[in-house]
Design a protein around this motif. Structure first.
Motif, PDB file in Angstrom:
ATOM      1  N   LEU A   1       3.282   1.468   5.264  1.00  0.00           N
ATOM      2  CA  LEU A   1       1.919   1.002   5.481  1.00  0.00           C
ATOM      3  C   LEU A   1       1.890   0.120   6.712  1.00  0.00           C
ATOM      4  CD1 LEU A   1       1.058   0.038   1.778  1.00  0.00           C
ATOM      5  CD2 LEU A   1       1.148   2.291   2.848  1.00  0.00           C
ATOM      6  N   ALA A   2       1.313   0.629   7.794  1.00  0.00           N
ATOM      7  CA  ALA A   2       1.288  -0.077   9.070  1.00  0.00           C
ATOM      8  C   ALA A   2      -0.155  -0.379   9.457  1.00  0.00           C
ATOM      9  CB  ALA A   2       1.960   0.756  10.160  1.00  0.00           C
ATOM     10  N   GLY A   3      -0.346  -1.514  10.109  1.00  0.00           N
ATOM     11  CA  GLY A   3      -1.675  -1.898  10.551  1.00  0.00           C
ATOM     12  C   GLY A   3      -1.815  -3.383  10.788  1.00  0.00           C
ATOM     13  N   HIS A   4      -1.080  -4.182  10.022  1.00  0.00           N
ATOM     14  CA  HIS A   4      -1.079  -5.621  10.267  1.00  0.00           C
ATOM     15  C   HIS A   4      -0.493  -5.907  11.652  1.00  0.00           C
ATOM     16  CE1 HIS A   4      -2.446  -7.446   6.552  1.00  0.00           C
ATOM     17  NE2 HIS A   4      -1.660  -6.660   5.830  1.00  0.00           N
ATOM     18  N   THR A   5      -0.973  -6.956  12.291  1.00  0.00           N
ATOM     19  CA  THR A   5      -0.445  -7.355  13.600  1.00  0.00           C
ATOM     20  C   THR A   5       0.419  -8.601  13.504  1.00  0.00           C
ATOM     21  OG1 THR A   5      -2.467  -8.613  14.066  1.00  0.00           O
ATOM     22  CG2 THR A   5      -2.385  -6.327  14.819  1.00  0.00           C
ATOM     23  N   GLY A   6       0.664  -9.088  12.308  1.00  0.00           N
ATOM     24  CA  GLY A   6       1.562 -10.213  12.083  1.00  0.00           C
ATOM     25  C   GLY A   6       2.543  -9.882  10.979  1.00  0.00           C
ATOM     26  N   ALA A   7       3.581 -10.680  10.870  1.00  0.00           N
ATOM     27  CA  ALA A   7       4.601 -10.460   9.852  1.00  0.00           C
ATOM     28  C   ALA A   7       3.992 -10.475   8.456  1.00  0.00           C
ATOM     29  CB  ALA A   7       5.678 -11.537   9.966  1.00  0.00           C
ATOM     30  N   LEU A   8       4.444  -9.545   7.593  1.00  0.00           N
ATOM     31  CA  LEU A   8       3.946  -9.498   6.222  1.00  0.00           C
ATOM     32  C   LEU A   8       4.698 -10.503   5.356  1.00  0.00           C
ATOM     33  CD1 LEU A   8       2.781  -6.792   7.361  1.00  0.00           C
ATOM     34  CD2 LEU A   8       2.928  -5.926   5.021  1.00  0.00           C
ATOM     35  N   GLU A   9       3.938 -11.242   4.561  1.00  0.00           N
ATOM     36  CA  GLU A   9       4.500 -12.309   3.737  1.00  0.00           C
ATOM     37  C   GLU A   9       4.476 -11.990   2.249  1.00  0.00           C
ATOM     38  OE1 GLU A   9       5.836 -15.217   4.544  1.00  0.00           O
ATOM     39  OE2 GLU A   9       5.467 -15.316   6.699  1.00  0.00           O
ATOM     40  N   ALA A  10       3.562 -11.106   1.805  1.00  0.00           N
ATOM     41  CA  ALA A  10       3.387 -10.919   0.368  1.00  0.00           C
ATOM     42  C   ALA A  10       2.810  -9.546   0.080  1.00  0.00           C
ATOM     43  CB  ALA A  10       2.455 -11.999  -0.185  1.00  0.00           C
ATOM     44  N   VAL A  11       3.049  -9.087  -1.158  1.00  0.00           N
ATOM     45  CA  VAL A  11       2.546  -7.790  -1.592  1.00  0.00           C
ATOM     46  C   VAL A  11       2.310  -7.850  -3.095  1.00  0.00           C
ATOM     47  CG1 VAL A  11       4.863  -6.835  -1.963  1.00  0.00           C
ATOM     48  CG2 VAL A  11       2.947  -5.300  -1.501  1.00  0.00           C
ATOM     49  N   ALA A  12       1.246  -7.157  -3.576  1.00  0.00           N
ATOM     50  CA  ALA A  12       0.951  -7.130  -5.009  1.00  0.00           C
ATOM     51  C   ALA A  12       0.189  -5.864  -5.353  1.00  0.00           C
ATOM     52  CB  ALA A  12       0.127  -8.358  -5.413  1.00  0.00           C
ATOM     53  N   PHE A  13       0.517  -5.256  -6.514  1.00  0.00           N
ATOM     54  CA  PHE A  13      -0.239  -4.127  -7.044  1.00  0.00           C
ATOM     55  C   PHE A  13      -1.413  -4.636  -7.874  1.00  0.00           C
ATOM     56  CE2 PHE A  13       3.736  -1.798  -6.315  1.00  0.00           C
ATOM     57  CZ  PHE A  13       3.271  -0.560  -5.891  1.00  0.00           C
ATOM     58  N   SER A  14      -2.499  -3.845  -7.898  1.00  0.00           N
ATOM     59  CA  SER A  14      -3.593  -4.126  -8.818  1.00  0.00           C
ATOM     60  C   SER A  14      -3.151  -3.753 -10.233  1.00  0.00           C
ATOM     61  CB  SER A  14      -4.834  -3.330  -8.424  1.00  0.00           C
ATOM     62  OG  SER A  14      -4.596  -1.934  -8.567  1.00  0.00           O
ATOM     63  N   PRO A  15      -3.824  -4.284 -11.264  1.00  0.00           N
ATOM     64  CA  PRO A  15      -3.404  -3.976 -12.646  1.00  0.00           C
ATOM     65  C   PRO A  15      -3.422  -2.494 -12.983  1.00  0.00           C
ATOM     66  CG  PRO A  15      -4.860  -5.875 -12.608  1.00  0.00           C
ATOM     67  CD  PRO A  15      -4.873  -5.307 -11.213  1.00  0.00           C
ATOM     68  N   SER A  16      -4.302  -1.726 -12.365  1.00  0.00           N
ATOM     69  CA  SER A  16      -4.331  -0.284 -12.617  1.00  0.00           C
ATOM     70  C   SER A  16      -3.261   0.469 -11.849  1.00  0.00           C
ATOM     71  CB  SER A  16      -5.701   0.281 -12.235  1.00  0.00           C
ATOM     72  OG  SER A  16      -5.880   0.220 -10.819  1.00  0.00           O
ATOM     73  N   GLY A  17      -2.712  -0.177 -10.815  1.00  0.00           N
ATOM     74  CA  GLY A  17      -1.726   0.474  -9.965  1.00  0.00           C
ATOM     75  C   GLY A  17      -2.322   1.298  -8.857  1.00  0.00           C
ATOM     76  N   ALA A  18      -3.657   1.374  -8.791  1.00  0.00           N
ATOM     77  CA  ALA A  18      -4.293   2.211  -7.778  1.00  0.00           C
ATOM     78  C   ALA A  18      -4.325   1.555  -6.411  1.00  0.00           C
ATOM     79  CB  ALA A  18      -5.721   2.545  -8.210  1.00  0.00           C
ATOM     80  N   LEU A  19      -4.278   0.220  -6.383  1.00  0.00           N
ATOM     81  CA  LEU A  19      -4.413  -0.516  -5.128  1.00  0.00           C
ATOM     82  C   LEU A  19      -3.183  -1.371  -4.868  1.00  0.00           C
ATOM     83  CD1 LEU A  19      -8.103  -1.777  -5.480  1.00  0.00           C
ATOM     84  CD2 LEU A  19      -7.300   0.308  -4.348  1.00  0.00           C
ATOM     85  N   LEU A  20      -2.992  -1.668  -3.597  1.00  0.00           N
ATOM     86  CA  LEU A  20      -1.928  -2.567  -3.167  1.00  0.00           C
ATOM     87  C   LEU A  20      -2.549  -3.577  -2.205  1.00  0.00           C
ATOM     88  CD1 LEU A  20       1.260  -2.763  -3.445  1.00  0.00           C
ATOM     89  CD2 LEU A  20       1.315  -1.780  -1.143  1.00  0.00           C
ATOM     90  N   ALA A  21      -2.202  -4.851  -2.359  1.00  0.00           N
ATOM     91  CA  ALA A  21      -2.683  -5.886  -1.443  1.00  0.00           C
ATOM     92  C   ALA A  21      -1.504  -6.477  -0.692  1.00  0.00           C
ATOM     93  CB  ALA A  21      -3.412  -6.989  -2.202  1.00  0.00           C
TER      94      ALA A  21
END
Length: 651
Positions: free
Chosen positions: A507-527
């Motif tokens: 998953l590419a698109g951020h222009t800064g270093a990634l610090e965190a990741v989390a799935f939604s409770p349904s698993g359909a989304l990622l933040a």
């Protein structure tokens, strides 16, 4: 002033007029207004971590040194690349301009220092004969001499012939930093032996020993008048000393170990970088051991409880705060007891209706559990040999996993506080931990660029997930356990098959270093949360980018979905946490813990709640105007105060 930067801070330098500050952060340099802390521009181009930075005497050019083995010059005003200095066979750890700006000096891990023509990039002279990495380099004010550090010695060289003219060998460990006095007669060196020493530049004779630090002295510098020396250490202190007597003048405390410092040309300011912040202070003569703290604190972690009614927010002010999500009000006084920044927070899945348990981890190397409603401390989990970067409860709530700067993860019994297992194998900090939904696996992420899967009962390593090009800062299992997501400073997140370890999507698109990741409770989304000051929402099945949540001023260090999946909480280095509507991407509220123990809650329509003294540091509040300690509605009629019991979320 405190400025949270996007990466590991190694070097810092003032412009000659003191107006600008250049800070190394990961693979780029931030140019910052030295008084306001605002980032004016980013300079990018190196392919490795930027280790050092310096302005030219005229202030129009910047030189950088990098782990990619090169030094480079750039236009300070635009960031346009100018000259590349290539020839070292290892990382370039330090750079310096000659006083007339015509030459650049570099120090490298290839055991040499070099002098280059600043205009053409041609090598002028190589200073060979060091033993070990050359950590620092500095020109004398006359431009005819250079000082370098290596192993347990500091050396002075003729910058034209490359001949050694003086040496200083009184340190008992590696010498890390070196600087000349303004008149060129003295040199100050900082060492891993926990001292800085002032010595005669011509003879190498020791003049003064500065010996009150309790960690490696990573940087040292004279003030422009030459009457003071400023030192920065891994013990988190910046100290000011009398250059003649060695008497302490002042002490400034940082959030973590000091990696580099600089004194402004007028002698008024000292800037220091740590692994997570850049700070400036006014230098003023005062009594010894005066402690000055930065203006505001950063938020480092965020987590919902099982019901979604509570939100835990961790802060660099050594506390965590538990908020009522519906009203935007803390439910108890801050959880205080850690000796340093709180880096992690997590609620127990086994919480009952009348008792919610929350755990916190800290740079002090200890994890603690608390009653989330009363704030009562429960158990201290002590045993790591370095800071705790992350923690997570197992689904049963019976154990907690912690990841540490000692390169290990540990499994703890939440009832007794005893360690059940120690997981070793990473070659750098363990920065994130996550249990599989059934508790059968533990995932760890590390600065060694890998994630690893373990059996949490036996401590056995099951598989390693390799492919990222930089440090990993986040890891999460999907709700069904089939996927693993990782977040990295290589500007990407990745999705992996938990059973095979195969990478399924990048998953590419951020222009800064990634610090965190989390799935939604349904698993359909990622933040994901990033150093570009945004959070992003992605389709977890396809990796498609769905939404960008913009509003934070600095790095988004943590993200968490509410149990219903309707809300996303983010915590940032701008000292705020924010609640977002996942479906629309709308910002619902901004939560600001205060150092006084109070809080501010801000709503997009101009309503706010204020309890306590916010001090003099909140610039984003009330439509980017300054919010003081008084009731702001008297100053800004369009801003309206909410009753403390009024809900902040839409019904």
């Amino acid at each position: 002033m405190v400025r949270m930067t996007f990466g590991p801070n190694n070097g810092v330098g003032f412009s000659p007029d003191g107006a600008l500050l250049a800070v190394c952060a990961a693979q780029h340099v931030e140019i910052i207004d030295a008084r306001s802390g605002l980032v004016l521009r980013l300079i990018r181009g190196h392919t490795g971590i930027v280790a050092d930075v310096a302005f030219s005497p005229a202030g129009d050019v910047i030189v950088t040194g990098s782990y990619d083995g090169t030094a480079r010059t750039w236009q300070a005003a635009t960031g346009k690349p100018l000259v590349t200095f290539a020839g070292h066979r290892d990382a370039v750890y330090a750079v310096a301009f000659s006083p007339d700006g015509t030459q650049v000096a570099t120090a490298s891990g290839d055991e040499t220092a070099r002098v280059w023509d600043a205009a053409s990039g041609a090598a002028v002279v190589t200073l060979a004969g060091h033993f070990g990495n050359v950590q620092d380099v500095a020109f004398a004010p006359d431009g005819r001499r250079l000082a370098t550090t290596s192993s347990s010695s500091a050396l002075v060289w003729d910058a034209v012939t490359g001949q050694q003219v003086a040496s200083f060998r009184e340190h008992n460990d590696a010498v890390i930093s070196v600087a000349f006095s303004p008149d060129g007669t003295l040199v100050v060196s900082g060492s891993a032996d926990e001292t800085a020493r002032i010595w005669d530049a011509a003879t190498g004779r020791e003049m003064v020993v500065l010996a009150e630090h309790h960690g490696t002295v990573n940087d040292a510098a004279f003030n422009p008048g030459g009457n003071l020396v400023v030192t920065g250490s891994s013990d988190r202190d910046v100290r000011v000393w009398d250059a003649v007597t060695g008497a302490p003048r002042a002490r400034f405390e940082c959030d973590s170990g000091v990696t580099a410092l600089a004194v402004s040309a007028d002698g008024a300011l000292v800037a220091a970088t740590t692994t997570i912040t850049a700070r400036t202070w006014e230098i003023a003569a005062g009594s010894p051991d005066v402690t000055v703290k930065g203006g505001y604190e950063s938020l480092t972690a965020v987590a919902f409880d099982r019901s979604g009614a509570l939100l835990g927010i961790a802060s660099t002010d050594k506390t965590a705060t538990i908020w009522d999500v519906a009203t935007g009000v803390p439910v108890t006084t801050p959880l205080a007891g850690h000796g340093s920044s709180v880096t992690a927070v997590a609620f127990s899945p086994a919480a009952s209706q009348d008792r919610a348990e929350v755990a916190t981890g800290s740079l002090d190397g200890i994890a603690r559990t608390w009653d989330a409603v009363t704030g009562r401390p429960l158990i201290a989990l002590a045993g790591h040999e370095s800071r705790i970067n992350a923690l997570a409860y197992a689904p049963s709530g019976a154990v907690i996993a912690t990841g540490s700067g000692d390169y290990s993860a540990r499994i703890w019994d939440t009832a007794t506080g005893s360690a059940r297992a120690t997981l070793r194998g990473h070659n750098a900090d363990v920065t994130a931990v996550a249990f599989a939904p059934d508790g059968s696996l533990l995932a760890t992420a590390s600065d060694d660029r890998t994630a690893r899967l373990w059996n949490p009962l036996t401590g056995a390593l099951l598989r390693t997930l390799s492919g990222h090009d930089s440090w990993l800062k986040g890891v999460a299992f999907s709700p069904r356990g089939g996927l693993i997501a990782t977040a990295s400073w290589d500007l990407t997140a990745r999705l992996w098959d938990a059973a095979t370890g195969a990478c399924l999507a990048t998953l590419a698109g951020h222009t800064g270093a990634l610090e965190a990741v989390a799935f939604s409770p349904s698993g359909a989304l990622l933040a994901t949360g990033s150093g570009d000051a945004t959070a992003r929402v992605w389709d977890a099945a396809t990796g498609a980018h769905l939404a960008t949540l913009a509003g934070h001023d600095y790095t988004v260090r943590a993200v968490a979905f509410s149990p219903s999946g309707a809300l996303l909480a983010t915590a940032s280095a701008d000292a705020t946490a924010r609640l977002w509507d996942v479906a629309s991407g709308a910002q619902l509220a901004t939560l600001v813990p205060l150092r006084s123990g109070g809080y501010i809650t801000l709503l997009p329509d101009g309503y706010y709640k204020l309890e306590g003294d916010p001090g003099d540091c909140l610039w984003w509040a009330a439509g980017l105007r300054r919010l003081g300690a008084a009731d702001v509605s008297s100053h800004f009629p369009e801003v309206r105060r909410l009753d403390a019991s009024a809900p902040i979320l839409p019904v």
